[in-house]
Design a protein around this motif. Sequence first.
Motif, PDB file in Angstrom:
ATOM      1  N   ILE A 178      26.364  15.905 -33.790  1.00 35.12           N
ATOM      2  CA  ILE A 178      27.414  14.917 -33.763  1.00 35.12           C
ATOM      3  C   ILE A 178      27.500  14.251 -34.935  1.00 35.12           C
ATOM      4  CG2 ILE A 178      27.747  12.463 -32.449  1.00 35.12           C
ATOM      5  CD1 ILE A 178      26.155  13.451 -30.185  1.00 35.12           C
ATOM      6  N   THR A 179      26.340  13.520 -35.719  1.00 36.10           N
ATOM      7  CA  THR A 179      26.652  12.695 -36.824  1.00 36.10           C
ATOM      8  C   THR A 179      27.119  13.566 -37.965  1.00 36.10           C
ATOM      9  OG1 THR A 179      24.753  11.406 -36.045  1.00 36.10           O
ATOM     10  CG2 THR A 179      25.318  11.154 -38.524  1.00 36.10           C
ATOM     11  N   PHE A 180      26.469  14.770 -38.336  1.00 38.57           N
ATOM     12  CA  PHE A 180      27.034  15.494 -39.393  1.00 38.57           C
ATOM     13  C   PHE A 180      28.462  16.188 -39.279  1.00 38.57           C
ATOM     14  CE2 PHE A 180      26.880  19.319 -42.107  1.00 38.57           C
ATOM     15  CZ  PHE A 180      26.755  18.463 -43.345  1.00 38.57           C
ATOM     16  N   PRO A 181      28.713  16.611 -37.900  1.00 41.53           N
ATOM     17  CA  PRO A 181      30.113  16.823 -37.883  1.00 41.53           C
ATOM     18  C   PRO A 181      31.155  15.682 -37.998  1.00 41.53           C
ATOM     19  CG  PRO A 181      28.826  18.015 -36.309  1.00 41.53           C
ATOM     20  CD  PRO A 181      27.937  16.954 -36.858  1.00 41.53           C
ATOM     21  N   ALA A 182      30.716  14.666 -37.559  1.00 42.69           N
ATOM     22  CA  ALA A 182      31.735  13.378 -37.553  1.00 42.69           C
ATOM     23  C   ALA A 182      31.906  12.950 -39.158  1.00 42.69           C
ATOM     24  CB  ALA A 182      31.024  12.444 -36.828  1.00 42.69           C
ATOM     25  N   LEU A 183      30.687  13.338 -39.964  1.00 45.26           N
ATOM     26  CA  LEU A 183      30.948  12.891 -41.191  1.00 45.26           C
ATOM     27  C   LEU A 183      31.803  13.850 -42.239  1.00 45.26           C
ATOM     28  CD1 LEU A 183      27.422  11.308 -41.878  1.00 45.26           C
ATOM     29  CD2 LEU A 183      29.626  10.260 -41.772  1.00 45.26           C
ATOM     30  N   ARG A 184      32.407  14.775 -41.570  1.00 42.02           N
ATOM     31  CA  ARG A 184      33.114  15.829 -42.273  1.00 42.02           C
ATOM     32  C   ARG A 184      33.739  15.323 -43.487  1.00 42.02           C
ATOM     33  NH1 ARG A 184      37.711  18.306 -41.960  1.00 42.02           N
ATOM     34  NH2 ARG A 184      38.219  20.404 -42.882  1.00 42.02           N
ATOM     35  N   ALA A 185      34.884  14.429 -43.166  1.00 42.15           N
ATOM     36  CA  ALA A 185      35.873  13.957 -44.214  1.00 42.15           C
ATOM     37  C   ALA A 185      34.963  13.244 -45.194  1.00 42.15           C
ATOM     38  CB  ALA A 185      36.871  13.119 -43.562  1.00 42.15           C
ATOM     39  N   THR A 186      34.009  12.330 -44.856  1.00 42.37           N
ATOM     40  CA  THR A 186      33.336  11.901 -46.058  1.00 42.37           C
ATOM     41  C   THR A 186      32.563  12.496 -46.773  1.00 42.37           C
ATOM     42  OG1 THR A 186      32.997   9.832 -44.237  1.00 42.37           O
ATOM     43  CG2 THR A 186      31.758   9.685 -46.103  1.00 42.37           C
ATOM     44  N   SER A 187      32.080  13.705 -46.403  1.00 44.95           N
ATOM     45  CA  SER A 187      31.168  14.485 -46.927  1.00 44.95           C
ATOM     46  C   SER A 187      32.008  15.423 -47.997  1.00 44.95           C
ATOM     47  CB  SER A 187      30.508  15.773 -45.929  1.00 44.95           C
ATOM     48  OG  SER A 187      29.561  15.017 -45.096  1.00 44.95           O
ATOM     49  N   VAL A 188      33.275  15.782 -47.712  1.00 47.02           N
ATOM     50  CA  VAL A 188      34.093  16.593 -48.451  1.00 47.02           C
ATOM     51  C   VAL A 188      34.391  15.540 -49.571  1.00 47.02           C
ATOM     52  CG1 VAL A 188      36.418  17.405 -48.650  1.00 47.02           C
ATOM     53  CG2 VAL A 188      35.023  18.031 -46.733  1.00 47.02           C
TER      54      VAL A 188
END
Length: 314
Positions: A223-233
């Motif tokens: 949940i958390t890591f996939p939801a942070l995809r845009a921020t991570s990029v």
Amino acid sequence: MTTATTAARNRRKGNQRTRNHTLWFWIFVGPFAAGLAVFTYVPLGWSVYLSFFDAHNTVTPSDFTGLDNYAAMLADPAFRSSLATFALFTAFIVPATYALSLALALAVNRLRFAQAFFRSVFFLPAACSYVVAALVWKLSLFNGVRFGLANTVLGWFGAEPVAWLAGTDPPWYWLVLVTVRLWLQTGFYMVLFLAGLQRIPPGLYEAAALDGARPGWQTFRHITFPALRATSVAVVLLLVIGAFQAFDEFYNLLSDARGYPPYARPPLVYLYYTALGQGQNLGLGSAGAVILALVIAVVTVAQARLTGLGRKEE
């Protein structure tokens, strides 16, 4: 009063409001736009212009050389070595900063009290000058062989002191370079991750709990890591660009009265000595700067395409 007269008056009032809005827009934006043009775009354009000329000790050259400066830079082993130094620095700093800033964001986001205090404490180093931080690391923490906090702590455990910045076997200077950059920028990227975490709908976690997902690693992974995809990029892009632009910590940590050592020269340090060193070859330095800018652009665009930055979510 006729309908036509009323409509004409309304049009005049609308035009007046538009003119007023335009005037106030340029009052507020004009000085910043002028400063951006004078101090950013004009120097950039002039640098590109100089890269096609033989510009030794002058910013107004007359001898056109075409692409000779670019060919000379690409054939220079020292310039290629500086790009390798960047690649090694990126391999250290990008994953380390990403992991540490994400871990801090997760920890601060879970706090139920004093969250603003810890957010400010971790962000505070981002306001520090890179030059000041580099000098603190060099003169206080990793100073010489006999002095410095790091060697003092090693002495407590009976270990021999280390020449952190003077030796290349092993290259302990990488530890100094990476730790100072980590201290300076981790808090900034922590705030970006915090913003991303606070945008995740709480309902996702509630639905996951109802489906039997266990809190901790399982929830973070699905949940958390996939939801942070845009921020991570975005974070990775900014980290890579920042690594390309590394100068202050390298120059202030490794240079001394004798100059800069022949090892660990990132691109900007190499270009600094090319354009402003003894040779004063501004044409060659400008060509190197253009090549570096193109490399940054290519890497950024390629990374954005690979990670799907800006692509609509399915």
